[in-house]
Motif scaffolding. Structure first.
Motif, PDB file in Angstrom:
ATOM      1  N   THR A   1       8.144   3.886  -7.404  1.00 46.76           N
ATOM      2  CA  THR A   1       7.285   4.364  -8.492  1.00 46.76           C
ATOM      3  C   THR A   1       6.070   3.450  -8.561  1.00 46.76           C
ATOM      4  O   THR A   1       5.917   2.524  -7.763  1.00 46.76           O
ATOM      5  N   GLU A   2       5.230   3.701  -9.550  1.00 42.08           N
ATOM      6  CA  GLU A   2       4.032   2.888  -9.745  1.00 42.08           C
ATOM      7  C   GLU A   2       4.369   1.398  -9.850  1.00 42.08           C
ATOM      8  O   GLU A   2       3.658   0.546  -9.307  1.00 42.08           O
TER       9      GLU A   2
ATOM     10  N   HIS B   1       2.888  14.199  -5.318  1.00 43.73           N
ATOM     11  CA  HIS B   1       3.932  13.207  -5.575  1.00 43.73           C
ATOM     12  C   HIS B   1       3.952  12.235  -4.398  1.00 43.73           C
ATOM     13  O   HIS B   1       4.490  12.547  -3.338  1.00 43.73           O
TER      14      HIS B   1
END
Length: 775
Positions: free
Chosen positions: A207-208, A187
């Motif tokens: 996040t992405e 993660h």
């Protein structure tokens, strides 16, 4: 049966010829590799460096195995299957970094060799994209499409953190070598990205696709360059860094002890702490050297950036900060100062991390933006060591020839893997899992031994590769090119063991496989494996009959001894390959005689036997090692016993070839032949109690954090409660200390005298390690 096979690698499909500027040290086809098959492009142009990215298709030789086509005829074959060599096309990403001074020459070369490009657009990022827009469009005939710099940096950062193990490293001032690499965390979010270009941008990445700019500073790389030029009259950035590396900042800076006569005990401040940057220049009546002023300036700006980054990390509850941008450049003094600053201001709670490929982040991100319709993030990618330059230290006293060469051109290549890779769900703590048992970067004695070991074995590997393709007219020439390339890699690793991350036996083996693939030797041991599988299959029934005649307890020991004896047959171990080449009669029974008598070097057989007297396991996952006697006479009788106990079995084999390790495609054909002889195996296959899967790996070792997603899903579905890892590469060089959530059995025969001595044993000592997780 459908054809199945393992992938080999190829050099450029169609040679690239041409002439670049004479000052470029590498041949052009070694820089812009496979350019004729390039499909898409992206470019990131900074103030002094350009980074080109392109996607190409690469043609590989592939060794495939398949059942003989009987055509309804009763034909007897000496071999259990046939081998064919075919062509396969796979995807590769190329990233090339070079000085802007070469950009026009490089664009001319690219234009002359563009043949199969599918795009009319080149994605671009970086400040220089505006400056060179007209030149790029004119030279390449492609429309330049500008992408946001920060978006590209973050996309690139996410990509390398997910796909390149040992991408991130901490800088340790007094260590030798100074780089300490981090294993990929499953993660990666959230983190702080501090990009130090002309100024400083600080971005929180959650996040992405979710990130935000949270702060920055006008005091950055441009400040160092500008003030440095004013102070020293040195115009070039890298020359400023070199001056700084030779200077003593204490000649210019005022320290705490200069103010207070020693440490400031009340506030807990060290006497050597900087109290005032350039403080002495106001009172001292003397000239200061360029080196000392450059060092003081570098410390001032790095400390300021470090403190600012630390404050933002604490404010947003983040404990990881990745630093990038042209200011870093892998320069030891810069990384050392930033690291010290982060440690000092966070009291060790926040970690400063740097990236091996930080210079490529923008180019990678721009490429990903342009390839979104292909969804490159759905795949896993792997660094191709054969085509990548590796991390080069810019320390002035380390390998100046390498530094000069890498300063001209630097390359990174990544191959698209056929299947997505994930963690084994049974890892106790994926975030702390380290596959490799010994870190050769850190262990100088072990590093010296293993590098010499691989050097000494190189001629034999090259001869084996050439001999594996007797029908090929250029096999000897390609084998020599392989030998030279791998030799060069080994010399680089002697000088710079950190070049590809943490140096391990696994990385040395994988680099060798990459180099073999590069020169179209996809499976040098294919015919050896074919022959040994045929011989072992003829002995299978008699081995089973012998085992079935034994009492229960006697049979359990015979099964384990057979598994260990099978593991002796490892062509990657010189002590074994010498025997196999000179004593063709050496077989299963002879291998049993070689084994160490009990008690073994690591011996928990009694605990294993006691466990077998209890209820059966629900499902066992077995990572197999070698072809021939190992899998057929060692592993399969063991599998058969587990099945007879009521335990389901998942048998995992390499997706692609490495040494004489059994591949998934070979295991299917071998199992088919065994099932024809053995009703226990036949019924288990029919009832799906025995399942054959591929690991996603083409290595003699085993990284449990990068396994085939299908295997991981199956492990969950079948509620696997026992993992068995066999072989020196998988159970000793890697995973010896791996902690799992379930019971595990790690077993191997040590076939290397130096390693045996290191572990306190002798050659052919036995490791039998049964572990039960603590509740």
């Amino acid at each position: 049966m459908a054809e199945r096979g393992g992938r080999g690698g190829g050099r450029n499909s169609g040679g690239v010829s041409g002439s670049l500027d004479k000052s470029i040290t590498l041949p052009p086809d070694e820089i812009f590799r496979n350019l004729e098959n390039a499909k898409r492009f992206a470019i990131d142009i900074g103030g002094s460096l350009a980074k080109l990215a392109y996607y190409s298709t690469v043609q590989h030789k592939v060794a495939r195995v398949r059942s003989f086509d009987q055509s309804g005829k009763d034909v007897e074959h000496e071999s259990p299957y046939e081998i064919t060599v075919q062509e396969e096309i796979t995807a590769r990403l190329h990233f090339i970094k070079f000085e802007n001074a070469y950009i026009e020459t490089c664009l001319d070369f690219i234009k002359d060799h563009l043949v199969n490009t599918e795009t009319k657009v080149i994605k671009a990022t970086g400040g220089g994209a505006y400056k060179f827009k007209d030149l790029i469009e004119k030279k390449l005939g492609l429309k330049l499409d500008k992408e946001d710099v920060m978006t590209c940096l973050i996309k690139g950062c996410n990509f390398v953190l997910k796909n390149i193990p040992h991408e991130a490293f901490a800088y340790m001032k007094d260590a030798d070598p100074e780089f300490r690499f981090q294993m990929n965390h499953p993660h990666i979010f959230p983190y702080l990205l501090v990009n130090i270009g002309s100024g400083v941008s600080i971005v929180k990445v959650e996040t992405e696709d979710k990130f935000e700019w949270i702060g920055g500073s006008s005091i950055g790389g441009g400040t160092f360059w500008g003030l440095g030029t004013l102070l020293t009259q040195t115009k070039k950035f890298d020359e400023l860094l070199q001056l700084a590396s030779k200077g003593r900042h204490t000649n210019v800076d005022m320290l705490v002890k200069d103010v207070y006569g020693g440490a400031y005990q009340t506030l807990g401040l060290s006497g050597n702490l900087i109290a005032s940057s350039f403080g002495k220049s106001a009172t001292a009546d003397k000239e200061f050297s360029k080196e000392d002023m450059a060092k003081s300036l570098l410390h001032m700006i790095s400390n300021d950036i470090g403190q600012l980054a630390c404050l933002y990390a604490k404010l947003h509850n983040l404990n990881k900060i990745y630093f990038g941008g042209f200011f870093i450049r892998g320069h030891p003094v810069t990384m050392r100062t930033i690291t010290y600053s982060i440690n000092f201001f966070s009291k060790g709670e926040v970690q400063a991390l740097f990236l091996r490929h930080e210079g490529y982040l923008g180019a990678i991100g721009a490429f990903l933006k342009g390839a979104e319709q292909d969804n490159p993030n759905q795949y896993s990618w792997g660094e191709n060591y054969a085509g990548s330059s590796g991390l080069m230290s810019t320390s002035p006293d380390i390998c100046p020839m390498q530094r000069e060469r890498s300063g001209t051109f630097d390359m990174l290549e990544m191959d698209r893997l056929e299947r997505p890779l994930v963690n084994l769900p049974l890892l106790k703590d994926p975030s702390t899992y380290i596959p490799d048992t010994v870190d050769l970067t850190d262990d100088a004695m072990a590093r010296k031994y293993w590098l010499s070991c691989f050097e000494e074995a190189l001629d034999g590997v090259a001869k084996r590769a050439a001999a594996s393709q007797p029908e090929s007219v250029d096999a000897a020439e390609r084998a020599e090119k392989f030998r030279q390339k791998y030799w060069d890699k080994l010399q680089t690793l002697r000088q710079q063991p950190f070049a590809y991350g943490t140096l391990t036996v696994r990385s040395l083996l994988d680099t060798r496989e990459h180099c073999l693939n590069e020169f179209n030797f996809p499976d040098p041991y294919s015919k050896v494996k074919q022959k040994e599988n045929g011989i072992a299959l003829k002995c299978y029934q008699s081995v089973i009959d012998s085992l079935d005649s034994l009492g229960w307890e006697e049979r359990q020991f015979a099964l384990v001894k057979g598994l260990l004896a099978g593991n002796v047959f490892d062509w990657g171990a010189k002590a074994v390959s010498d025997v196999l080449e000179t004593e063709p009669q050496f077989g299963f029974e002879e291998a049993k005689e070689k084994l160490q008598e009990r008690p073994w070097l690591e011996d928990s057989y009694n605990e294993w036997l006691a466990r077998l007297k209890a209820s059966p396991h629900k499902c066992a996952l077995i990572f197999a090692d070698n072809s021939g006697i190992d899998i057929i006479l060692g592993v399969f009788p063991f599998v058969r016993e587990l099945l007879s106990r009521g335990t389901e079995v998942i048998l995992a084999c390499n997706s692609g070839p490495a040494l004489n390790d059994v591949t998934y495609s070979e295991s299917l054909l071998v199992t088919e032949r065994i099932a024809a002889m053995d009703p226990v195996i036949r019924d288990a296959l029919k009832e799906e109690k025995l399942l054959l899967v591929q690991t996603g790996s083409s290595s003699p070792c085993l990284d449990l954090s990068r396994l085939d997603k299908g295997l991981a899903n199956l492990v969950r579905e079948r509620k696997t409660d026992l993992v068995i890892i066999e072989g020196m590469g998988r159970a000793i060089h890697t995973n010896y200390y791996a902690a799992l959530k379930c019971e595990s059995l790690k077993l191997a025969v040590i076939k290397n005298s130096w390693l045996a001595d290191r572990l306190g044993g002798k050659i052919f000592s036995v490791i039998f390690k049964y572990e039960v997780p603590l509740k």
